[in-house]
Write a protein that holds these residues in place. Structure first.
Motif, PDB file in Angstrom:
ATOM      1  N   ASN A  50       0.864  -1.194   0.000  1.00 26.86           N
ATOM      2  CA  ASN A  50       0.000   0.000   0.000  1.00 26.86           C
ATOM      3  C   ASN A  50       0.895   1.236   0.000  1.00 26.86           C
ATOM      4  N   CYS A  51       1.885   1.235  -0.897  1.00 29.56           N
ATOM      5  CA  CYS A  51       2.964   2.225  -0.874  1.00 29.56           C
ATOM      6  C   CYS A  51       3.041   3.011  -2.179  1.00 29.56           C
ATOM      7  N   GLY A  52       3.759   4.122  -2.122  1.00 32.78           N
ATOM      8  CA  GLY A  52       4.171   4.855  -3.311  1.00 32.78           C
ATOM      9  C   GLY A  52       5.676   4.722  -3.476  1.00 32.78           C
ATOM     10  N   HIS A  53       6.182   5.090  -4.655  1.00 37.40           N
ATOM     11  CA  HIS A  53       7.614   4.916  -4.901  1.00 37.40           C
ATOM     12  C   HIS A  53       8.471   5.849  -4.042  1.00 37.40           C
ATOM     13  N   SER A  54       7.868   6.854  -3.418  1.00 40.99           N
ATOM     14  CA  SER A  54       8.636   7.687  -2.486  1.00 40.99           C
ATOM     15  C   SER A  54       9.065   6.897  -1.250  1.00 40.99           C
ATOM     16  N   GLU A  55       8.470   5.700  -1.074  1.00 41.00           N
ATOM     17  CA  GLU A  55       8.827   4.837   0.051  1.00 41.00           C
ATOM     18  C   GLU A  55       9.775   3.711  -0.361  1.00 41.00           C
TER      19      GLU A  55
END
Length: 299
Positions: free
Chosen positions: A163-168
């Motif tokens: 449940n992530c975005g690539h900023s993570e």
């Protein structure tokens, strides 16, 4: 970039390194233009739309370079900003799991150390999470919620749904590349091997720490000799390195009759905490001497 990455992956490369359009080859005019309007939602060809009819000239032909050739997908790898695999120790790279990025939820030093070990490095030197490579958006996020009880991947839980975005996305650098496991080594606070005389380091035995039960000056001297130093300069026990918890405790109850390792008894089962880990510094590196025989030919 997404179209480049998707096509490179379809050709079994790691990703799209760079692309341009040009008419620099004489042979271009000998080809039909077979593909146009390629529009990709991700770096997977299955997520691309296109048409096989065109309204182009050969000056719009695509030239493409790709990353490394993919073999069987590795469980973990580190890649640079162009998607090429990093093999050098200490270099920060984008962490991939089964060809996709890793989300930082629950990620910590133990996870970093476990993954570095899985990639055959000594430990996790440092990690961060950010979106600093353009290629990140070309990857799926394949791993999340990594939670490790020790620095062994077998002791980690995780999920392959995110449940992530690539900023993570996790970026990781590792310690030294491991060769065959040495019996004893000294490492610094980042898990890198110490070879200099007189430097205090964390003592490892078969890749794990050494407990101070029964440890004394004879044990220090015997182990330093085993590592090809002249003797044990000094030792202490402490928990001053963050990486200590990433190691198993592999040696305990070292009791030596002399400064030779062959005279020592020990157990590989421990009832210790990392506050009892041995730190050791050794004397000079022993020189290797070569015997030369001189034959007098004048007699």
């Amino acid at each position: 970039g997404l179209a480049a990455a998707a096509i490179c992956k379809k050709m079994n490369f790691t990703g799209g390194a760079s692309w341009t359009s040009d008419e620099s080859f004489e042979i271009q005019s000998s080809y039909e233009i077979n593909l146009d309007d390629v529009d990709c939602e991700s770096a997977e060809w299955e997520n691309c739309t296109f048409t096989e009819e065109d309204n182009c000239g050969h000056s719009e032909d695509v030239f493409l370079s790709c990353g490394e050739k993919r073999g069987s997908t590795e469980l973990f790898s580190l890649v640079d900003s162009e998607g090429n695999k990093i093999s050098e120790e200490g270099q920060l790279g984008l962490l991939l799991y089964k060809g996709g990025t890793v989300c930082d939820d629950s990620f910590d030093g133990l996870a970093a150390a476990a993954i570095c070990k899985k990639m055959n490095f000594t430990g996790g030197a440092s990690w961060t999470s950010e979106e600093s490579f353009e290629i990140q958006s070309s990857y799926n996020i394949n791993l999340d919620d990594v939670d490790c009880e020790s620095a062994e991947w077998e002791n980690c839980t995780f999920t392959e749904e995110d449940n992530c975005g690539h900023s993570e996305d996790v970026f990781l650098s590792c310690g030294e590349k491991r060769g065959p496991t040495e019996l004893f080594i000294l490492v610094d606070s980042e898990g890198n091997k110490i070879s200099e005389e007189g430097q205090l380091g964390l003592l490892l035995y078969k890749g794990g720490t050494v407990c101070d039960d029964s440890f004394d000056g004879l044990a220090a001297a015997a182990i330093c000799k085993k590592m090809n130093f002249t003797g044990g300069a000094s030792w202490t026990s402490d928990e001053s390195f963050e990486i200590q918890s990433s190691y198993e405790i592999n040696l305990d109850d070292v009791d030596c009759d002399s400064g030779e390792w062959e005279s020592c008894s020990f157990t590989e089962e421990a009832n210790c905490a990392h506050s009892e880990d041995v730190f050791l510094s050794c004397g000079e590196k022993r020189k290797k001497y070569r015997l030369r025989l001189c034959v007098d030919t004048t007699a």
